[in-house]
Design a protein around this motif. Structure first.
Motif, PDB file in Angstrom:
ATOM      1  N   THR A  96       0.822  -1.217   0.000  1.00 36.40           N
ATOM      2  CA  THR A  96       0.000   0.000   0.000  1.00 36.40           C
ATOM      3  C   THR A  96       0.855   1.267   0.000  1.00 36.40           C
ATOM      4  O   THR A  96       0.353   2.341  -0.290  1.00 36.40           O
ATOM      5  CB  THR A  96      -0.941   0.043   1.224  1.00 36.40           C
ATOM      6  OG1 THR A  96      -0.173  -0.105   2.414  1.00 36.40           O
ATOM      7  CG2 THR A  96      -1.987  -1.064   1.152  1.00 36.40           C
ATOM      8  N   ASN A  97       2.121   1.125   0.330  1.00 34.72           N
ATOM      9  CA  ASN A  97       3.058   2.252   0.332  1.00 34.72           C
ATOM     10  C   ASN A  97       4.400   1.788  -0.199  1.00 34.72           C
ATOM     11  O   ASN A  97       4.760   0.609  -0.072  1.00 34.72           O
ATOM     12  CB  ASN A  97       3.264   2.812   1.751  1.00 34.72           C
ATOM     13  CG  ASN A  97       2.032   3.480   2.285  1.00 34.72           C
ATOM     14  OD1 ASN A  97       1.530   4.432   1.701  1.00 34.72           O
ATOM     15  ND2 ASN A  97       1.513   2.971   3.390  1.00 34.72           N
ATOM     16  N   GLY A  98       5.161   2.740  -0.761  1.00 33.21           N
ATOM     17  CA  GLY A  98       6.487   2.430  -1.260  1.00 33.21           C
ATOM     18  C   GLY A  98       7.525   3.331  -0.628  1.00 33.21           C
ATOM     19  O   GLY A  98       7.248   4.509  -0.343  1.00 33.21           O
ATOM     20  N   TYR A  99       8.717   2.787  -0.394  1.00 34.63           N
ATOM     21  CA  TYR A  99       9.800   3.524   0.247  1.00 34.63           C
ATOM     22  C   TYR A  99      11.113   3.231  -0.459  1.00 34.63           C
ATOM     23  O   TYR A  99      11.337   2.110  -0.928  1.00 34.63           O
ATOM     24  CB  TYR A  99       9.945   3.117   1.721  1.00 34.63           C
ATOM     25  CG  TYR A  99       8.682   3.296   2.520  1.00 34.63           C
ATOM     26  CD1 TYR A  99       8.437   4.483   3.194  1.00 34.63           C
ATOM     27  CD2 TYR A  99       7.723   2.287   2.588  1.00 34.63           C
ATOM     28  CE1 TYR A  99       7.269   4.657   3.930  1.00 34.63           C
ATOM     29  CE2 TYR A  99       6.558   2.450   3.318  1.00 34.63           C
ATOM     30  CZ  TYR A  99       6.336   3.628   3.980  1.00 34.63           C
ATOM     31  OH  TYR A  99       5.181   3.799   4.692  1.00 34.63           O
ATOM     32  N   VAL A 100      11.974   4.215  -0.499  1.00 33.54           N
ATOM     33  CA  VAL A 100      13.328   4.057  -1.020  1.00 33.54           C
ATOM     34  C   VAL A 100      14.279   4.535   0.064  1.00 33.54           C
ATOM     35  O   VAL A 100      14.064   5.594   0.665  1.00 33.54           O
ATOM     36  CB  VAL A 100      13.547   4.875  -2.311  1.00 33.54           C
ATOM     37  CG1 VAL A 100      14.990   4.815  -2.755  1.00 33.54           C
ATOM     38  CG2 VAL A 100      12.627   4.389  -3.422  1.00 33.54           C
ATOM     39  N   THR A 101      15.313   3.750   0.338  1.00 34.23           N
ATOM     40  CA  THR A 101      16.327   4.153   1.308  1.00 34.23           C
ATOM     41  C   THR A 101      17.636   4.368   0.561  1.00 34.23           C
ATOM     42  O   THR A 101      18.095   3.493  -0.175  1.00 34.23           O
ATOM     43  CB  THR A 101      16.504   3.082   2.400  1.00 34.23           C
ATOM     44  OG1 THR A 101      15.254   2.896   3.059  1.00 34.23           O
ATOM     45  CG2 THR A 101      17.552   3.509   3.418  1.00 34.23           C
ATOM     46  N   PHE A 102      18.216   5.538   0.743  1.00 30.66           N
ATOM     47  CA  PHE A 102      19.475   5.903   0.094  1.00 30.66           C
ATOM     48  C   PHE A 102      20.339   6.627   1.103  1.00 30.66           C
ATOM     49  O   PHE A 102      19.888   7.587   1.726  1.00 30.66           O
ATOM     50  CB  PHE A 102      19.193   6.786  -1.128  1.00 30.66           C
ATOM     51  CG  PHE A 102      20.429   7.187  -1.872  1.00 30.66           C
ATOM     52  CD1 PHE A 102      21.132   6.265  -2.627  1.00 30.66           C
ATOM     53  CD2 PHE A 102      20.883   8.493  -1.819  1.00 30.66           C
ATOM     54  CE1 PHE A 102      22.271   6.642  -3.318  1.00 30.66           C
ATOM     55  CE2 PHE A 102      22.021   8.879  -2.502  1.00 30.66           C
ATOM     56  CZ  PHE A 102      22.721   7.954  -3.255  1.00 30.66           C
ATOM     57  N   GLN A 103      21.567   6.153   1.279  1.00 27.46           N
ATOM     58  CA  GLN A 103      22.522   6.739   2.212  1.00 27.46           C
ATOM     59  C   GLN A 103      21.912   6.920   3.605  1.00 27.46           C
ATOM     60  O   GLN A 103      22.062   7.953   4.241  1.00 27.46           O
ATOM     61  CB  GLN A 103      23.058   8.064   1.679  1.00 27.46           C
ATOM     62  CG  GLN A 103      23.868   7.902   0.412  1.00 27.46           C
ATOM     63  CD  GLN A 103      24.425   9.217  -0.112  1.00 27.46           C
ATOM     64  OE1 GLN A 103      23.938  10.294   0.203  1.00 27.46           O
ATOM     65  NE2 GLN A 103      25.455   9.103  -0.942  1.00 27.46           N
ATOM     66  N   GLY A 104      21.196   5.900   4.055  1.00 24.97           N
ATOM     67  CA  GLY A 104      20.635   5.907   5.393  1.00 24.97           C
ATOM     68  C   GLY A 104      19.372   6.721   5.567  1.00 24.97           C
ATOM     69  O   GLY A 104      18.788   6.747   6.639  1.00 24.97           O
ATOM     70  N   GLN A 105      18.922   7.384   4.512  1.00 24.51           N
ATOM     71  CA  GLN A 105      17.717   8.208   4.587  1.00 24.51           C
ATOM     72  C   GLN A 105      16.600   7.533   3.799  1.00 24.51           C
ATOM     73  O   GLN A 105      16.786   7.173   2.648  1.00 24.51           O
ATOM     74  CB  GLN A 105      17.988   9.603   4.001  1.00 24.51           C
ATOM     75  CG  GLN A 105      16.796  10.529   4.022  1.00 24.51           C
ATOM     76  CD  GLN A 105      16.376  10.924   5.428  1.00 24.51           C
ATOM     77  OE1 GLN A 105      17.202  11.213   6.275  1.00 24.51           O
ATOM     78  NE2 GLN A 105      15.087  10.923   5.673  1.00 24.51           N
TER      79      GLN A 105
END
Length: 162
Positions: free
Chosen positions: A111-120
């Protein structure tokens, strides 16, 4: 990294996921690549969950600038939420070469999407996630879809049996 770049990374990664889901159906006891490809893409297989692990390694030769291998890795678990729905997934995408490396994490709760890059971590806006899910649904239900992901691959110009 700006918001648009994060969204592009997420959308591009989900397209890669859709293409790779078909590869997770490999099975059987044969080590012969042709047999494995025929088993995977030669019939209707439903894949509801699994763990992808794909590694692409390029050994440059003849290049005056590239001397070391370049490696792209993609993998992680996924779980189907039903036809036309984006699967729950937790993927890592890594790239290394020339003494440098980087990675991003891609998470879909369905239902949701997330991207993690350089700890954020960055959340994909709901409207963008719904549009992505709609596109995924259209690809999965388009005419000629065999249920095993082969249609997605053919749309990308990939013919595993050839």
């Amino acid at each position: 990294m700006d918001y648009r770049t994060v969204c592009r990374l997420f959308v591009g990664s989900i397209v890669l996921v859709a293409a790779c889901l078909a590869l997770s159906a490999c099975g059987g006891s044969s080590n012969d690549p042709t047999t494995m490809l025929k088993q995977t893409f030669g019939g209707v297989h439903k894949v509801n969950s699994g763990k992808l692990a794909i590694v692409l390694r390029v050994n440059p030769s003849g290049s005056s600038t590239l001397k070391t291998p370049i490696t792209l890795s993609f993998g992680g678990p996924f779980q189907s939420l039903g036809k036309g729905k984006l699967p729950q997934s937790n993927f890592d995408v890594s790239l290394s070469g020339g003494g440098s490396s980087g990675s991003i994490g891609i998470l879909s709760t369905g239902t949701n999407g997330y991207v993690t890059f350089q700890g954020q971590s960055y959340q994909l806006p709901a409207a963008a996630f719904q549009k992505l899910e709609s596109s995924f649904s259209q690809i999965a239900s388009s005419p000629g879809s065999s249920g095993n992901g082969s249609n997605v691959l053919s749309k990308l110009g990939i013919q595993p049996l050839h």
